[in-house]
Design a protein around this motif. Structure first.
Motif, PDB file in Angstrom:
ATOM      1  N   ALA A   5      -9.553  -5.527  -2.828  1.00  0.00           N
ATOM      2  CA  ALA A   5      -8.825  -4.805  -1.781  1.00  0.00           C
ATOM      3  C   ALA A   5      -9.672  -3.682  -1.180  1.00  0.00           C
ATOM      4  O   ALA A   5      -9.651  -3.471   0.029  1.00  0.00           O
ATOM      5  CB  ALA A   5      -7.519  -4.247  -2.337  1.00  0.00           C
ATOM      6  N   ALA A  25     -10.748  -3.532   2.716  1.00  0.00           N
ATOM      7  CA  ALA A  25     -10.262  -2.404   3.513  1.00  0.00           C
ATOM      8  C   ALA A  25     -11.368  -1.775   4.349  1.00  0.00           C
ATOM      9  O   ALA A  25     -11.102  -1.270   5.439  1.00  0.00           O
ATOM     10  CB  ALA A  25      -9.621  -1.350   2.609  1.00  0.00           C
ATOM     11  N   ASP A  52      -3.839  -2.635   6.206  1.00  0.00           N
ATOM     12  CA  ASP A  52      -3.757  -2.160   4.829  1.00  0.00           C
ATOM     13  C   ASP A  52      -3.928  -3.329   3.867  1.00  0.00           C
ATOM     14  O   ASP A  52      -3.572  -4.465   4.161  1.00  0.00           O
ATOM     15  CB  ASP A  52      -2.407  -1.498   4.571  1.00  0.00           C
ATOM     16  CG  ASP A  52      -2.243  -0.189   5.316  1.00  0.00           C
ATOM     17  OD1 ASP A  52      -3.260   0.358   5.792  1.00  0.00           O
ATOM     18  OD2 ASP A  52      -1.103   0.280   5.434  1.00  0.00           O
ATOM     19  N   GLN A  53      -4.477  -3.012   2.708  1.00  0.00           N
ATOM     20  CA  GLN A  53      -4.661  -3.989   1.640  1.00  0.00           C
ATOM     21  C   GLN A  53      -3.737  -3.582   0.499  1.00  0.00           C
ATOM     22  O   GLN A  53      -3.726  -2.432   0.083  1.00  0.00           O
ATOM     23  CB  GLN A  53      -6.112  -3.994   1.162  1.00  0.00           C
ATOM     24  CG  GLN A  53      -7.116  -4.194   2.268  1.00  0.00           C
ATOM     25  CD  GLN A  53      -6.990  -5.532   2.937  1.00  0.00           C
ATOM     26  OE1 GLN A  53      -6.892  -6.557   2.277  1.00  0.00           O
ATOM     27  NE2 GLN A  53      -6.993  -5.533   4.265  1.00  0.00           N
ATOM     28  N   HIS A  54      -2.954  -4.524   0.013  1.00  0.00           N
ATOM     29  CA  HIS A  54      -1.979  -4.231  -1.035  1.00  0.00           C
ATOM     30  C   HIS A  54      -2.365  -4.931  -2.332  1.00  0.00           C
ATOM     31  O   HIS A  54      -2.859  -6.060  -2.309  1.00  0.00           O
ATOM     32  CB  HIS A  54      -0.581  -4.715  -0.631  1.00  0.00           C
ATOM     33  CG  HIS A  54      -0.104  -4.137   0.656  1.00  0.00           C
ATOM     34  ND1 HIS A  54       0.246  -2.815   0.796  1.00  0.00           N
ATOM     35  CD2 HIS A  54       0.084  -4.699   1.872  1.00  0.00           C
ATOM     36  CE1 HIS A  54       0.633  -2.587   2.041  1.00  0.00           C
ATOM     37  NE2 HIS A  54       0.531  -3.724   2.710  1.00  0.00           N
ATOM     38  N   ASP A 102      -3.766  -8.978   2.139  1.00  0.00           N
ATOM     39  CA  ASP A 102      -4.083  -8.335   3.416  1.00  0.00           C
ATOM     40  C   ASP A 102      -2.814  -8.290   4.259  1.00  0.00           C
ATOM     41  O   ASP A 102      -2.208  -9.323   4.526  1.00  0.00           O
ATOM     42  CB  ASP A 102      -5.167  -9.126   4.135  1.00  0.00           C
ATOM     43  CG  ASP A 102      -5.699  -8.438   5.364  1.00  0.00           C
ATOM     44  OD1 ASP A 102      -4.897  -7.854   6.117  1.00  0.00           O
ATOM     45  OD2 ASP A 102      -6.910  -8.482   5.578  1.00  0.00           O
ATOM     46  N   GLU A 103      -2.414  -7.093   4.672  1.00  0.00           N
ATOM     47  CA  GLU A 103      -1.199  -6.945   5.473  1.00  0.00           C
ATOM     48  C   GLU A 103      -1.290  -7.709   6.795  1.00  0.00           C
ATOM     49  O   GLU A 103      -0.296  -8.100   7.369  1.00  0.00           O
ATOM     50  CB  GLU A 103      -0.943  -5.466   5.740  1.00  0.00           C
ATOM     51  CG  GLU A 103       0.404  -5.181   6.332  1.00  0.00           C
ATOM     52  CD  GLU A 103       0.623  -3.686   6.440  1.00  0.00           C
ATOM     53  OE1 GLU A 103      -0.006  -3.055   7.308  1.00  0.00           O
ATOM     54  OE2 GLU A 103       1.415  -3.164   5.651  1.00  0.00           O
ATOM     55  N   ALA A 157       6.934  -7.055  -0.697  1.00  0.00           N
ATOM     56  CA  ALA A 157       6.929  -5.591  -0.595  1.00  0.00           C
ATOM     57  C   ALA A 157       7.472  -4.939  -1.868  1.00  0.00           C
ATOM     58  O   ALA A 157       6.991  -3.876  -2.276  1.00  0.00           O
ATOM     59  CB  ALA A 157       7.736  -5.141   0.612  1.00  0.00           C
ATOM     60  N   VAL A 184       4.602  -4.578  -4.547  1.00  0.00           N
ATOM     61  CA  VAL A 184       3.375  -3.831  -4.256  1.00  0.00           C
ATOM     62  C   VAL A 184       3.274  -2.652  -5.210  1.00  0.00           C
ATOM     63  O   VAL A 184       4.199  -1.859  -5.338  1.00  0.00           O
ATOM     64  CB  VAL A 184       3.360  -3.340  -2.794  1.00  0.00           C
ATOM     65  CG1 VAL A 184       2.202  -2.381  -2.556  1.00  0.00           C
ATOM     66  CG2 VAL A 184       3.280  -4.517  -1.837  1.00  0.00           C
ATOM     67  N   HIS A 239       0.099  -0.828  -5.337  1.00  0.00           N
ATOM     68  CA  HIS A 239      -0.892   0.099  -4.788  1.00  0.00           C
ATOM     69  C   HIS A 239      -1.299  -0.386  -3.403  1.00  0.00           C
ATOM     70  O   HIS A 239      -1.356  -1.588  -3.156  1.00  0.00           O
ATOM     71  CB  HIS A 239      -2.117   0.166  -5.696  1.00  0.00           C
ATOM     72  CG  HIS A 239      -3.126   1.196  -5.304  1.00  0.00           C
ATOM     73  ND1 HIS A 239      -2.876   2.544  -5.390  1.00  0.00           N
ATOM     74  CD2 HIS A 239      -4.369   1.087  -4.814  1.00  0.00           C
ATOM     75  CE1 HIS A 239      -3.938   3.211  -4.976  1.00  0.00           C
ATOM     76  NE2 HIS A 239      -4.863   2.338  -4.617  1.00  0.00           N
ATOM     77  N   THR A 240      -1.585   0.552  -2.504  1.00  0.00           N
ATOM     78  CA  THR A 240      -2.007   0.214  -1.147  1.00  0.00           C
ATOM     79  C   THR A 240      -3.260   0.994  -0.791  1.00  0.00           C
ATOM     80  O   THR A 240      -3.359   2.191  -1.081  1.00  0.00           O
ATOM     81  CB  THR A 240      -0.887   0.555  -0.136  1.00  0.00           C
ATOM     82  OG1 THR A 240       0.254  -0.238  -0.433  1.00  0.00           O
ATOM     83  CG2 THR A 240      -1.346   0.270   1.288  1.00  0.00           C
ATOM     84  N   HIS A 266      -5.499   1.839   2.541  1.00  0.00           N
ATOM     85  CA  HIS A 266      -5.416   1.787   4.011  1.00  0.00           C
ATOM     86  C   HIS A 266      -6.696   1.215   4.605  1.00  0.00           C
ATOM     87  O   HIS A 266      -7.793   1.502   4.131  1.00  0.00           O
ATOM     88  CB  HIS A 266      -5.126   3.167   4.573  1.00  0.00           C
ATOM     89  CG  HIS A 266      -3.818   3.722   4.111  1.00  0.00           C
ATOM     90  ND1 HIS A 266      -2.620   3.207   4.503  1.00  0.00           N
ATOM     91  CD2 HIS A 266      -3.550   4.704   3.225  1.00  0.00           C
ATOM     92  CE1 HIS A 266      -1.648   3.872   3.916  1.00  0.00           C
ATOM     93  NE2 HIS A 266      -2.174   4.783   3.124  1.00  0.00           N
TER      94      HIS A 266
END
Length: 73
Positions: free
Chosen positions: A21, A25, A31-33, A46-47, A58, A61, A63-64, A66
């Motif tokens: 991720a 990113a 954003d990468q989750h 990958d969002e 969702a 998830v 951790h995210t 950006h």
């Protein structure tokens, strides 16, 4: 023929997904989750693959990261 499986711990899977991720990113607007999964452990998502993240993803998830690309100069 015997097949040898390499077992990885849950934390190893988390950190592997985190590394993926973080790399993604750097080169993404999205954003990468890090998502927790019962079978896979953790995986990077990958969002940008979804218009809006479905609620079933969702909710998992953990951790995210950006996206680091910016189209503002």
């Amino acid at each position: 023929m015997a097949t040898q499986f390499q077992r990885t711990s849950t934390s190893d899977r988390y950190f592997a997904a985190l590394a993926v991720a973080e790399r993604r990113a750097l080169h993404s607007f999205f954003d990468q989750h890090i998502v927790e999964d019962k079978r896979l452990g953790y995986f990077a998502l990958d969002e940008g693959d979804y218009n809006a993240l479905p609620s079933h993803l969702a909710a998992r998830v953990v951790h995210t990261i950006h996206g680091a690309m910016s189209d503002e100069f």
